[in-house]
Design a protein around this motif. Structure first.
Motif, PDB file in Angstrom:
ATOM      1  N   LEU A 111      51.793  37.144  47.957  1.00 15.65           N
ATOM      2  CA  LEU A 111      50.681  36.458  47.051  1.00 15.65           C
ATOM      3  C   LEU A 111      49.851  37.556  46.258  1.00 15.65           C
ATOM      4  CD1 LEU A 111      49.275  33.875  49.666  1.00 15.65           C
ATOM      5  CD2 LEU A 111      51.332  33.616  47.595  1.00 15.65           C
ATOM      6  N   LYS A 112      49.098  36.813  45.301  1.00 14.21           N
ATOM      7  CA  LYS A 112      48.388  37.997  44.587  1.00 14.21           C
ATOM      8  C   LYS A 112      47.008  38.224  45.534  1.00 14.21           C
ATOM      9  CE  LYS A 112      49.386  36.999  39.698  1.00 14.21           C
ATOM     10  NZ  LYS A 112      49.221  36.583  38.545  1.00 14.21           N
ATOM     11  N   PRO A 113      46.727  39.396  45.805  1.00 11.52           N
ATOM     12  CA  PRO A 113      45.652  39.757  46.655  1.00 11.52           C
ATOM     13  C   PRO A 113      44.138  39.326  46.138  1.00 11.52           C
ATOM     14  CG  PRO A 113      46.799  41.674  46.829  1.00 11.52           C
ATOM     15  CD  PRO A 113      47.572  40.749  45.628  1.00 11.52           C
ATOM     16  N   LYS A 114      44.112  39.590  44.774  1.00 10.35           N
ATOM     17  CA  LYS A 114      42.818  39.191  44.248  1.00 10.35           C
ATOM     18  C   LYS A 114      42.876  37.592  43.719  1.00 10.35           C
ATOM     19  CE  LYS A 114      41.302  43.063  45.002  1.00 10.35           C
ATOM     20  NZ  LYS A 114      40.066  43.240  46.044  1.00 10.35           N
ATOM     21  N   SER A 115      43.765  36.769  44.083  1.00  2.00           N
ATOM     22  CA  SER A 115      43.611  35.531  43.472  1.00  2.00           C
ATOM     23  C   SER A 115      42.514  34.715  44.234  1.00  2.00           C
ATOM     24  CB  SER A 115      45.061  34.535  43.764  1.00  2.00           C
ATOM     25  OG  SER A 115      45.057  34.585  45.225  1.00  2.00           O
ATOM     26  N   ALA A 116      42.107  33.465  43.416  1.00  2.00           N
ATOM     27  CA  ALA A 116      40.897  32.692  43.564  1.00  2.00           C
ATOM     28  C   ALA A 116      41.230  32.028  45.007  1.00  2.00           C
ATOM     29  CB  ALA A 116      40.660  31.664  42.616  1.00  2.00           C
ATOM     30  N   ALA A 117      40.034  31.885  45.701  1.00  2.00           N
ATOM     31  CA  ALA A 117      40.458  31.045  46.964  1.00  2.00           C
ATOM     32  C   ALA A 117      40.145  29.227  46.805  1.00  2.00           C
ATOM     33  CB  ALA A 117      38.988  31.479  48.161  1.00  2.00           C
ATOM     34  N   GLY A 118      40.941  28.716  47.727  1.00  2.00           N
ATOM     35  CA  GLY A 118      41.017  27.343  47.311  1.00  2.00           C
ATOM     36  C   GLY A 118      39.556  26.510  48.018  1.00  2.00           C
ATOM     37  N   ILE A 119      39.751  25.403  48.294  1.00  2.00           N
ATOM     38  CA  ILE A 119      38.566  24.531  48.754  1.00  2.00           C
ATOM     39  C   ILE A 119      37.747  25.161  50.221  1.00  2.00           C
ATOM     40  CG2 ILE A 119      39.322  22.555  47.581  1.00  2.00           C
ATOM     41  CD1 ILE A 119      39.950  21.356  50.198  1.00  2.00           C
ATOM     42  N   ASP A 120      38.826  25.848  50.881  1.00  2.00           N
ATOM     43  CA  ASP A 120      38.281  26.302  52.186  1.00  2.00           C
ATOM     44  C   ASP A 120      37.724  27.703  52.071  1.00  2.00           C
ATOM     45  OD1 ASP A 120      40.348  27.689  51.649  1.00  2.00           O
ATOM     46  OD2 ASP A 120      41.484  27.500  53.626  1.00  2.00           O
ATOM     47  N   GLY A 121      37.671  28.603  50.973  1.00  2.00           N
ATOM     48  CA  GLY A 121      36.885  29.705  50.547  1.00  2.00           C
ATOM     49  C   GLY A 121      37.849  30.791  51.345  1.00  2.00           C
ATOM     50  N   VAL A 122      38.969  30.577  51.870  1.00  2.00           N
ATOM     51  CA  VAL A 122      39.767  31.575  52.740  1.00  2.00           C
ATOM     52  C   VAL A 122      40.279  32.490  51.482  1.00  2.00           C
ATOM     53  CG1 VAL A 122      41.435  32.172  54.175  1.00  2.00           C
ATOM     54  CG2 VAL A 122      39.850  30.268  54.573  1.00  2.00           C
TER      55      VAL A 122
END
Length: 375
Positions: A93-104
């Motif tokens: 996965l991309k380390p700097k990708s945006a977080a989902g609805i859980d904010g993780v």
């Protein structure tokens, strides 16, 4: 609803690039990412072993898929929930990708990576995993408008990535050679190269540049699962695909159901889109050019954009009519403003001038191939 199989009764076909050219076999696996924060450097050796384990498992699946084009796979899910495979998916996965609805975030999850992966594996194994709604955001397009993108939760990204690795081993041997979008070892540049070779080495006088209107938003879930079940009979894999399809979308704090379509942005969505169009378009288009065309026909598809070149105008016009009928059977339509039939070739300008049309024509048919971001 009509049977999505070809008229000769086949469900799948061998890779069939435009005659005389094609793409190399795609590589399995992805490049390793840097270690998560807090992980020891010695874990790199473990990740190499994980990758080798995954490669061997996927190789065995692929061998079966290549050997028997009709076989149904009944035991795939255990490859997804193995901790070492989830770990490999996490590092892809991309380390700097945006977080989902859980904010993780990627780094936040990595601080307790082994405990988190063990817990995730256990939930996947016993059926306690629950897919979260996709966070919807709007990103700007070049024309000033915006495009909706779905951002899955971190664990959903990990599991989807692991599932895609397994499903690619099943589907890559059966996908057509002229399909280039979101496939391992293939890119927009490969599609453009194939298009250039096709139009320069074949008798192409007419080009149909086509776009499916709102494809990712209107893809029919019922048809999609029917297509998947042609090759996948693992109930747990099918159940989790349905979980992702039905997880819903969260936008501005409001949840809404997702009864159709697949959100762009998740790892699983491009693969599901390719499966859908493999049965709806690819097999059909290949059958059409082999059994209905008398002149040369070339095909290049990248996601929901495709270019079809024809030797004869009447065949190009008949293909477009037949294609519109075909798409309607599966709840799809061509975009009226982005679909064009264009005269092509060294005599095209002179022919247009003779008919009183503009001498110069803007050829937009390679731009759709460039606007996609397969990452």
């Amino acid at each position: 609803m009509n049977d999505p199989r070809e008229s000769d009764g086949r469900v799948v076909a061998k890779n069939s690039p435009n005659k005389g050219w094609g793409a190399p076999q795609p590589a399995e696996g992805g490049e390793l990412r840097r270690s998560a924060k807090g992980n020891p450097n010695g874990q790199n050796r473990g990740r190499a072993q994980d990758r080798e384990s995954l490669r061997n498992a996927l190789g065995r699946i692929r061998q079966v898929a290549e050997r028997d084009k009709e076989v149904k796979f009944t035991s795939l899910w255990h490859h997804v929930y193995k901790v070492e495979h989830l770990r490999e998916a996490y590092f892809c996965l991309k380390p700097k990708s945006a977080a989902g609805i859980d904010g993780v975030t990627w780094e936040g999850y990595g601080e307790g990576l082994e405990e988190n992966l063990q817990d995730l594996s256990g939930r996947l194994k016993r059926g306690a995993y629950r897919a979260k709604a996709v966070r919807r955001v709007e990103i700007p397009k070049g024309d000033g408008r915006t495009r909706p993108i779905g951002v899955p939760a971190l664990e959903d990204k990990v599991v989807q990535r692991a599932a895609v690795a397994v499903l690619n081993a099943v589907y890559e041997p059966m996908f057509m050679g002229f399909s280039y979008g979101f496939r391992p070892g293939r890119s927009q540049h490969n599609a453009l190269d194939a298009l250039w070779v096709g139009i320069s080495q074949r008798k192409v006088n007419w080009v149909l540049d086509a776009d499916i209107q709102g494809f990712f938003d209107t893809l029919d879930h019922e048809w999609l699962m029917k297509f998947v079940e042609h090759r996948i009979a693992d109930k747990r894999m099918l159940r989790h695909l349905k979980k992702w399809l039905n997880a819903g979308v969260m936008e501005d704090g409001v949840w809404r159901a997702s009864e159709e379509g697949v959100p762009q942005g998740g790892s699983i969505s491009p693969l599901l889109a390719n499966i859908y169009l493999h049965y709806v378009f690819d097999l059909w288009a290949d059958h059409w050019r082999r059994h209905r065309a008398t002149g040369d026909v070339i095909v290049v598809r990248y996601a929901d954009d495709f270019v079809v070149g024809f030797q004869h105008r009447e065949e190009a016009e008949r293909f477009r009519v037949d294609l519109e009928i075909r798409l309607r059977e599966f709840n799809l339509t061509l975009h009226p403003d982005k679909t064009h039939l264009i005269e092509f070739g060294r005599f095209a300008a002179a022919n247009r001038k003779r008919r009183g049309q503009a001498e110069d024509v803007q050829f937009p048919w390679f731009h759709p191939l460039l606007r996609h971001d397969p990452s």
